[in-house]
Design a protein around this motif. Structure first.
Motif, mmCIF file in Angstrom:
data_model
loop_
_atom_site.group_PDB
_atom_site.id
_atom_site.type_symbol
_atom_site.label_atom_id
_atom_site.label_comp_id
_atom_site.label_asym_id
_atom_site.label_seq_id
_atom_site.Cartn_x
_atom_site.Cartn_y
_atom_site.Cartn_z
ATOM 1 N N GLY A 131 0.725 -1.311 -0.012
ATOM 2 C CA GLY A 131 -0.034 -0.151 -0.076
ATOM 3 C C GLY A 131 0.739 1.091 0.192
ATOM 4 O O GLY A 131 1.665 1.647 -0.703
ATOM 5 N N VAL A 132 0.789 2.193 1.075
ATOM 6 C CA VAL A 132 1.117 3.303 1.194
ATOM 7 C C VAL A 132 2.951 3.346 1.019
ATOM 8 O O VAL A 132 3.359 4.524 0.884
ATOM 9 N N LYS A 133 3.513 2.086 1.597
ATOM 10 C CA LYS A 133 4.866 2.203 1.635
ATOM 11 C C LYS A 133 5.544 1.501 0.629
ATOM 12 O O LYS A 133 6.876 1.303 0.915
ATOM 13 N N LYS A 134 5.001 1.198 -0.537
ATOM 14 C CA LYS A 134 5.554 0.431 -1.602
ATOM 15 C C LYS A 134 6.604 1.309 -2.040
ATOM 16 O O LYS A 134 7.756 0.858 -2.454
ATOM 17 N N GLU A 135 6.296 2.671 -2.651
ATOM 18 C CA GLU A 135 7.365 3.591 -3.119
ATOM 19 C C GLU A 135 8.490 3.712 -2.253
ATOM 20 O O GLU A 135 9.444 3.756 -2.674
ATOM 21 N N GLU A 136 8.123 3.771 -0.853
ATOM 22 C CA GLU A 136 9.378 3.922 -0.082
ATOM 23 C C GLU A 136 10.212 2.520 0.038
ATOM 24 O O GLU A 136 11.510 2.820 0.018
ATOM 25 N N PHE A 137 9.742 1.456 -0.140
ATOM 26 C CA PHE A 137 10.496 0.294 -0.093
ATOM 27 C C PHE A 137 11.238 0.233 -1.434
ATOM 28 O O PHE A 137 12.333 -0.492 -1.313
ATOM 29 N N LEU A 138 10.448 0.461 -2.552
ATOM 30 C CA LEU A 138 11.488 0.400 -3.915
ATOM 31 C C LEU A 138 12.649 1.351 -3.821
ATOM 32 O O LEU A 138 13.739 0.983 -4.235
ATOM 33 N N ASN A 139 12.397 2.442 -3.311
ATOM 34 C CA ASN A 139 13.324 3.659 -3.256
ATOM 35 C C ASN A 139 14.598 3.019 -2.341
ATOM 36 O O ASN A 139 15.800 3.327 -2.791
ATOM 37 N N ARG A 140 14.229 2.426 -1.344
ATOM 38 C CA ARG A 140 15.131 2.177 -0.270
ATOM 39 C C ARG A 140 16.155 0.771 -1.168
ATOM 40 O O ARG A 140 17.319 0.635 -0.743
ATOM 41 N N VAL A 141 15.388 0.030 -1.886
ATOM 42 C CA VAL A 141 16.260 -1.165 -2.358
ATOM 43 C C VAL A 141 17.228 -0.679 -3.504
ATOM 44 O O VAL A 141 18.442 -0.932 -3.500
ATOM 45 N N ALA A 142 16.652 0.287 -4.217
ATOM 46 C CA ALA A 142 17.501 0.944 -5.257
ATOM 47 C C ALA A 142 18.831 1.614 -4.821
ATOM 48 O O ALA A 142 19.851 1.698 -5.204
ATOM 49 N N ALA A 143 18.362 2.606 -3.497
ATOM 50 C CA ALA A 143 19.508 3.070 -2.872
ATOM 51 C C ALA A 143 20.485 2.163 -2.365
ATOM 52 O O ALA A 143 21.621 2.327 -2.430
ATOM 53 N N GLU A 144 20.093 1.094 -1.707
ATOM 54 C CA GLU A 144 21.212 0.347 -1.132
ATOM 55 C C GLU A 144 21.831 -0.663 -2.035
ATOM 56 O O GLU A 144 22.805 -0.967 -1.940
ATOM 57 N N LEU A 145 20.892 -1.096 -3.007
ATOM 58 C CA LEU A 145 21.820 -1.630 -4.279
ATOM 59 C C LEU A 145 22.702 -0.834 -4.879
ATOM 60 O O LEU A 145 23.949 -1.247 -5.290
ATOM 61 N N ASN A 146 22.606 0.476 -5.149
ATOM 62 C CA ASN A 146 23.445 1.305 -5.511
ATOM 63 C C ASN A 146 24.565 1.461 -4.570
ATOM 64 O O ASN A 146 25.597 1.551 -5.238
ATOM 65 N N HIS A 147 24.274 1.667 -3.356
ATOM 66 C CA HIS A 147 25.389 1.851 -2.517
ATOM 67 C C HIS A 147 26.383 0.521 -2.429
ATOM 68 O O HIS A 147 27.764 0.783 -2.248
ATOM 69 N N ARG A 148 25.784 -0.687 -2.745
ATOM 70 C CA ARG A 148 26.882 -1.884 -2.904
ATOM 71 C C ARG A 148 27.426 -1.864 -4.263
ATOM 72 O O ARG A 148 28.640 -2.603 -4.355
ATOM 73 N N THR A 149 26.965 -1.423 -5.296
ATOM 74 C CA THR A 149 27.778 -1.697 -6.433
ATOM 75 C C THR A 149 28.361 -0.498 -7.033
ATOM 76 O O THR A 149 29.479 -0.692 -7.886
ATOM 77 N N MET A 150 28.147 0.894 -6.275
ATOM 78 C CA MET A 150 29.188 1.846 -6.828
ATOM 79 C C MET A 150 30.821 1.596 -6.558
ATOM 80 O O MET A 150 31.529 2.109 -7.429
ATOM 81 N N PRO A 151 31.089 1.108 -5.777
ATOM 82 C CA PRO A 151 32.592 0.769 -5.289
ATOM 83 C C PRO A 151 33.155 0.062 -6.753
ATOM 84 O O PRO A 151 34.257 -0.101 -6.715
ATOM 85 N N ILE A 152 32.341 -0.871 -7.438
ATOM 86 C CA ILE A 152 32.866 -1.503 -8.372
ATOM 87 C C ILE A 152 32.483 -0.934 -9.966
ATOM 88 O O ILE A 152 32.925 -1.680 -10.722
#
Length: 299
Positions: free
Chosen positions: A164-185
């Motif tokens: 529901g209301v937190k779907k967008e928040e969840f997806l944004n957090r996944v994108a940010a964390e995934l980016n945090h893990r791949t940026m060093p490479i």
């Protein structure tokens, strides 16, 4: 004769050697490839180099010795990949991601991810992953990392919130964390989103659909009530307006105006009279009707 034959054999052997040498030279010196715009190539010395340095990055026309070297090409424009259950979108295999919510609801999702490879870090990228084909890295390392992030963050949300209301928040957090893990490479995540809706177990999906229908029915009923109330208020307003108009009209009818209206009615009656007197008198007041003889009639 013997020396002549030996000399001829030497000439034939020399010619054969030259032919072999030319073939080798053709393959080693004249082998080339083209690195098109939007791509970055790295030349790898398979006999000497254990790693790849920035000096090994090549673009445009590249000549190399195929025996000693190999050229690996990576795209440096935005790449998009889809991981779904459907064999008609993304890979033929089932590549959906799954996780459990905070309230222990198993959920599967189809996702799309877009990423960009930093051309400046291509040598380090190759040294770390030894991936000759970027798609093997995408469906291997990147998908595993995305799945781990989804599992970790998905467990922090209840199903009703994440659906529901937190779907967008969840997806944004996944994108940010995934980016945090791949940026060093040298990989930046451009976008991460759902393809379709979350898929809970069938029994829960039916309950969610029933709940959604009940909410929609309630909203429709509320709208109908509001419409009926608005219509009632409209009718009351019209009635009040008409009553006010009647009161205003009644207040404007004084005695002189009523006398004038009576005179107008009498004048209209006189204008229509044909000069004959009525031959019937009585009625309501006397309770009796009398026939009056016409003037000049015999008594």
């Amino acid at each position: 004769m013997q020396p002549l034959k030996a000399w001829l054999w030497k000439i034939a052997a020399a010619l054969l050697g030259l032919i072999v040498l030319f073939n080798i030279l053709e393959k080693s010196v004249l082998s080339w490839t083209v690195i098109n715009p939007g791509y970055t190539g790295i030349k790898i010395n398979r006999l000497i180099d254990r790693g790849v340095s920035k000096e090994n990055v090549v673009t445009g026309f590249v000549f190399y010795n195929p025996i000693q070297s190999v050229v690996v090409v990576y795209p440096t424009f935005v790449q998009r990949e889809v991981w779904t259950r459907s064999p008609n979108e993304g890979g033929a295999a089932n590549e959906e991601l799954s996780f459990n919510t905070k309230d222990s609801v198993p959920v599967t999702i189809d996702v799309a991810v877009s990423y960009l490879l930093d051309a400046r870090k291509v040598p380090e990228f190759y040294t770390r992953f030894r991936a000759d084909d970027i798609s093997s890295w995408t469906h291997g390392y990147l998908r595993d990392t995305a799945r781990n992030v989804v599992v970790a963050l998905g467990s922090e949300y209840a199903f009703d919130d994440i659906n529901g209301v937190k779907k967008e928040e969840f997806l944004n957090r996944v994108a940010a964390e995934l980016n945090h893990r791949t940026m060093p490479i040298g990989v930046s995540i451009q976008q991460f989103g759902l393809v379709g809706a979350l898929r809970p177990p069938p029994e829960l999906a039916n309950a969610v659909n029933a709940k959604t229908k009940a909410i929609q029915d309630s909203i429709r009923t509320e709208n109908e009530v509001r419409a009926a109330q608005a219509e009632a208020r409209k009718k009351v307003a019209i009635a009040e307006g008409e009553a006010a108009a009647n009161r205003a009209l009644a207040s404007s009818l004084d005695d002189r105006l009523l006398a004038w209206e009576r005179l107008k009615l009498q004048r209209a009656y006189i204008d229509k009279w044909n000069g004959q007197m009525p031959n019937v008198v009585g009625g309501e007041g006397g309770g009796m009707l009398l026939n009056l003889p016409a003037p000049g009639a015999q008594k």
